[in-house]
Design a protein around this motif. Sequence first.
Motif, PDB file in Angstrom:
ATOM      1  N   ASN A 135       0.827  -1.212   0.000  1.00  0.00           N
ATOM      2  CA  ASN A 135       0.000   0.000   0.000  1.00  0.00           C
ATOM      3  C   ASN A 135       0.859   1.258   0.000  1.00  0.00           C
ATOM      4  O   ASN A 135       0.569   2.222  -0.689  1.00  0.00           O
ATOM      5  CB  ASN A 135      -0.926   0.028   1.213  1.00  0.00           C
ATOM      6  CG  ASN A 135      -2.095  -0.926   1.061  1.00  0.00           C
ATOM      7  OD1 ASN A 135      -2.401  -1.370  -0.057  1.00  0.00           O
ATOM      8  ND2 ASN A 135      -2.750  -1.260   2.154  1.00  0.00           N
ATOM      9  N   LEU A 186      -5.909  -4.777   4.264  1.00  0.00           N
ATOM     10  CA  LEU A 186      -5.887  -4.277   5.643  1.00  0.00           C
ATOM     11  C   LEU A 186      -6.760  -5.130   6.555  1.00  0.00           C
ATOM     12  O   LEU A 186      -6.432  -5.332   7.723  1.00  0.00           O
ATOM     13  CB  LEU A 186      -6.323  -2.814   5.697  1.00  0.00           C
ATOM     14  CG  LEU A 186      -5.304  -1.824   5.111  1.00  0.00           C
ATOM     15  CD1 LEU A 186      -5.823  -0.392   5.210  1.00  0.00           C
ATOM     16  CD2 LEU A 186      -3.962  -1.925   5.836  1.00  0.00           C
ATOM     17  N   GLN A 233     -12.668   0.671   0.567  1.00  0.00           N
ATOM     18  CA  GLN A 233     -11.652   1.502  -0.069  1.00  0.00           C
ATOM     19  C   GLN A 233     -12.077   2.942   0.082  1.00  0.00           C
ATOM     20  O   GLN A 233     -13.259   3.254   0.058  1.00  0.00           O
ATOM     21  CB  GLN A 233     -11.522   1.118  -1.553  1.00  0.00           C
ATOM     22  CG  GLN A 233     -10.997  -0.301  -1.694  1.00  0.00           C
ATOM     23  CD  GLN A 233     -10.877  -0.739  -3.135  1.00  0.00           C
ATOM     24  OE1 GLN A 233     -11.781  -0.497  -3.931  1.00  0.00           O
ATOM     25  NE2 GLN A 233      -9.771  -1.373  -3.464  1.00  0.00           N
TER      26      GLN A 233
HETATM   27  P1  ADP Z   1      -6.580  -2.353  -1.346  1.00  0.00           P
HETATM   28  O1  ADP Z   1      -6.477  -3.643  -1.936  1.00  0.00           O
HETATM   29  O2  ADP Z   1      -7.670  -1.481  -1.842  1.00  0.00           O
HETATM   30  O3  ADP Z   1      -5.301  -1.661  -1.142  1.00  0.00           O
HETATM   31  P2  ADP Z   1      -6.469  -2.491   1.463  1.00  0.00           P
HETATM   32  O4  ADP Z   1      -7.314  -3.178   2.489  1.00  0.00           O
HETATM   33  O5  ADP Z   1      -5.028  -2.791   1.490  1.00  0.00           O
HETATM   34  O6  ADP Z   1      -7.113  -2.713   0.077  1.00  0.00           O
HETATM   35  O7  ADP Z   1      -6.634  -0.965   1.690  1.00  0.00           O
HETATM   36  C1  ADP Z   1      -7.934  -0.449   1.846  1.00  0.00           C
HETATM   37  C2  ADP Z   1      -7.936   0.998   1.526  1.00  0.00           C
HETATM   38  O8  ADP Z   1      -7.165   1.690   2.482  1.00  0.00           O
HETATM   39  C3  ADP Z   1      -7.261   1.327   0.230  1.00  0.00           C
HETATM   40  O9  ADP Z   1      -8.139   1.192  -0.846  1.00  0.00           O
HETATM   41  C4  ADP Z   1      -6.892   2.772   0.449  1.00  0.00           C
HETATM   42  O10 ADP Z   1      -8.016   3.564   0.184  1.00  0.00           O
HETATM   43  C5  ADP Z   1      -6.561   2.839   1.903  1.00  0.00           C
HETATM   44  N1  ADP Z   1      -5.105   2.716   2.148  1.00  0.00           N
HETATM   45  C6  ADP Z   1      -4.428   1.629   2.548  1.00  0.00           C
HETATM   46  N2  ADP Z   1      -3.109   1.927   2.712  1.00  0.00           N
HETATM   47  C7  ADP Z   1      -2.960   3.232   2.404  1.00  0.00           C
HETATM   48  C8  ADP Z   1      -1.826   4.102   2.310  1.00  0.00           C
HETATM   49  N3  ADP Z   1      -0.578   3.698   2.656  1.00  0.00           N
HETATM   50  N4  ADP Z   1      -2.043   5.352   1.931  1.00  0.00           N
HETATM   51  C9  ADP Z   1      -3.282   5.788   1.619  1.00  0.00           C
HETATM   52  N5  ADP Z   1      -4.395   5.017   1.675  1.00  0.00           N
HETATM   53  C10 ADP Z   1      -4.208   3.724   2.020  1.00  0.00           C
END
Ligand code: ADP
Length: 809
Positions: free
Chosen positions: A713, A776, A760
């Motif tokens: 991420n 996450l 998201q």
């Molecule tokens: P994805 O597969 O969409 O990355 P995650 O569960 O990893 O799914 O993340 C969920 C959401 O959290 C992401 O879509 C994003 O909107 C936000 N997110 C996660 N990590 C970050 C980061 N380092 N910076 C900004 N937003 C993040």
Amino acid sequence: MAKRAREKFVHILYELTLAVGITLDLDHEVAAFMGWIRRFLSPRMAVLFLADEERQYMQVVAAHPPDLDVESMLPVGVDPWNWLADLGIDVDVDEHTFRYAVPISAEGEILGMICLVSSAEADKIADERKVVETGAGYFAPVLRNIWRYKTLEAQVAERTAALAKSQAMFRSVAEQSIVGISLVTPERFIYANQALADMCGYPVSHLLTSLSPLDLVHPEDRPRAEELMYKCLNAEVEDGHYTFRMLHRDGHLVYVEVFGRRIEYNGRPVVLGISIDITERVQAEEAYRALVEHSLQGLVVIQAGRVVFANPAFLEGIGRTQEEVIGCALDRLMEIVHPEDRDVLRQVLESVLTEGGRQGETVRFRFRRSDGKMRWGQALAGRITYRGKPAVQVAFLDVTRQVEARKALERYAAFLEARNVILHEVMHASRIDDLLGTAIDLIMESLDAKMGAVWISERLWRLPSAYKTVRGAPPGYEEHLAKMIESLPHEPDMLQKTILIQDISEPGQAPHPAIQQAFQDLGIRSAIVVPLFARDRRVGGLAVGSPDPRNWSREEVGLVEAIGKEIGIAVERLRLIADLEEALRAKDEMIQDVSHELRTPLTMILGYVELLQEGMMGDLTGEQAEALRIVHRNAERLRFMIDRLLLLRSLDAGQLQREQFAVKPWLREVFIRWQPQFQERDMRFHLDIAEDVTDLYADRRLLDEVLDNLLHNAVKFSPQGGTVWVRAWQEGRTLMIAVSDEGVGIPPDRLDRIFERFYQVSQGLSRRFDGMGIGLALCKKIVELHGGRIWAESEGEGKGSTFYIALPV
Ligand code: ADP
């Protein structure tokens, strides 16, 4: 004595009576006496001595021949002949001359003496001496009278002088005095000073000539003034003391305090009056009395355990009459005070009189008015001197309205607080039965109700089952009540609005016979019942009851209604949440099922792609190889995603494969593994591990998964050329790992939600950044399986993000 001689003797003495004793002038009488001696006895020498007052000396007052020093004093007891000889006077005698001394005495007292050197013949000397002795006997009372008169005269002069002096003093004192001074009889002023004249506005001369003292007195006070004056004159009173109103010449009233005393003046009794103008004091007293009389504040004075004064406000305040209160013992008055408040009130009243006691302390107490109503009073006690003796003055105020207002306010505040607590509980309840249980318990507590019930009807609302919570019903009755409650909604209009029952035994209070019965069975007489609405449909009800008749207050009804309304909304919300959760669960299940089903064909696809790529099915053109590479890469991604989905579903604590490993080498390994991705995007990657980090006992493969997701991420949401930090440090028994980036950041209200499955931040973004919102959720699950915590912090959009992991070691 021969006849001739006797005649001569009588004649001489007769001459004496003609010459002496006819005046009160000493000199004249002395001269007359000596003249008589010379003329009729013709002595060679004659000296007349008179004694001084103290009878210490004899003084020569006349002598013959006259050349004697009359200033000389003969001490009493000294022989006069020797004394005269010492003075150089010839007192010697021979056979032809004789000398003798005759005392002059009256009433046994020596007044003087006459010494004679006679020239008479020897045979006549005895006769002569007889003449002198008789003459001295006549002269003595004359002298005595003159002396008496002189003493009297001196005394009179002295008295007169003293009188004059004292009168002068009296006048000068009186003239300067600022108090009125007068000498009066009932008919007239004998004397009046300026101060008195100023007091009444008439000149002194006018007072002395034209007015009687009683003319100055106000007609209403005149009889008493007159009576007092006569009493004073007749010595019936020692010192008169009287206050009366005097009429000033210009018509206004002057209050005068007069002290009268009888004195003798010129031989008759008069009244000496001292008058003081007390108008100001009286006016002040009158003003004070008016103040006390008209004060809204009650005033009562207690002395020696009895009420000695009470103003109208006090009497009205307690609803008693003057006769009932004045003279009443404090103990009796205390009977109107509420028994619980008596001691403290009494203590305050008593302590006021003791030295260093509580002055100026207010106490509140309940008392019963004459109309039987309990009211609140406030007393402020202080020590005063009343009619010269110590007393307690109590300022009294009926503060019932204030107390009631404050109580209402407190009650209202309590309700408000209760309402807030209940609303908070209701709004945050996540299960309907929790919601109903908490709500009814809190309402019953804050209303001090003995029975409470809340129910949601199955028939009225699409819920898995009917909810009802009943408190305070007799054992075994709950079921019965539940049934009755459920049967109620069949009465269509019955519970459309609040039902208030103050006393069920009053006719017409029960809205339904079943309710009357239920009240009886439950042993309650009063109740509030409110309907519960959700989206304008009635879904149930809320009821609280009390075993006594009760006049429910506005606040109480308001509270139950407000809670009822909130329960309706909460039920609706919980129903929606339940629906939503159901939908999510179904979606989840479907995704999981589909994933599972996808896995097999995906494995087949990848297998064949690999066979083709390895040239097992013939050579490939460059274009074909490129196409296959794309297919392979996407199929891999698909499998990665499916695996994570399946992993998320299958994870549970029992599956953790924990091992002991050192944090530093583990993180370095992760660091090295991720170098190519960072280089590819021209990004920098910093690793910062504190020296004191301890070993971890954890599932290393799953923790790798967590770090991979976070780094994935961080790279994904960072711009080209950004920096990412991984830091690790120890906080007590916790290992902290933070992954920070300089990327797009996360809005504060999303910081929690991003850990939900498939969440998201924005659709727009997700299109820009691939992914499906599962990473996450997986991280969270893994960290929590290890007993740790994961959370995100961000200053906001565009400000980068930091993800923290706290793991117990
Ligand atoms: P994805 O597969 O969409 O990355 P995650 O569960 O990893 O799914 O993340 C969920 C959401 O959290 C992401 O879509 C994003 O909107 C936000 N997110 C996660 N990590 C970050 C980061 N380092 N910076 C900004 N937003 C993040």
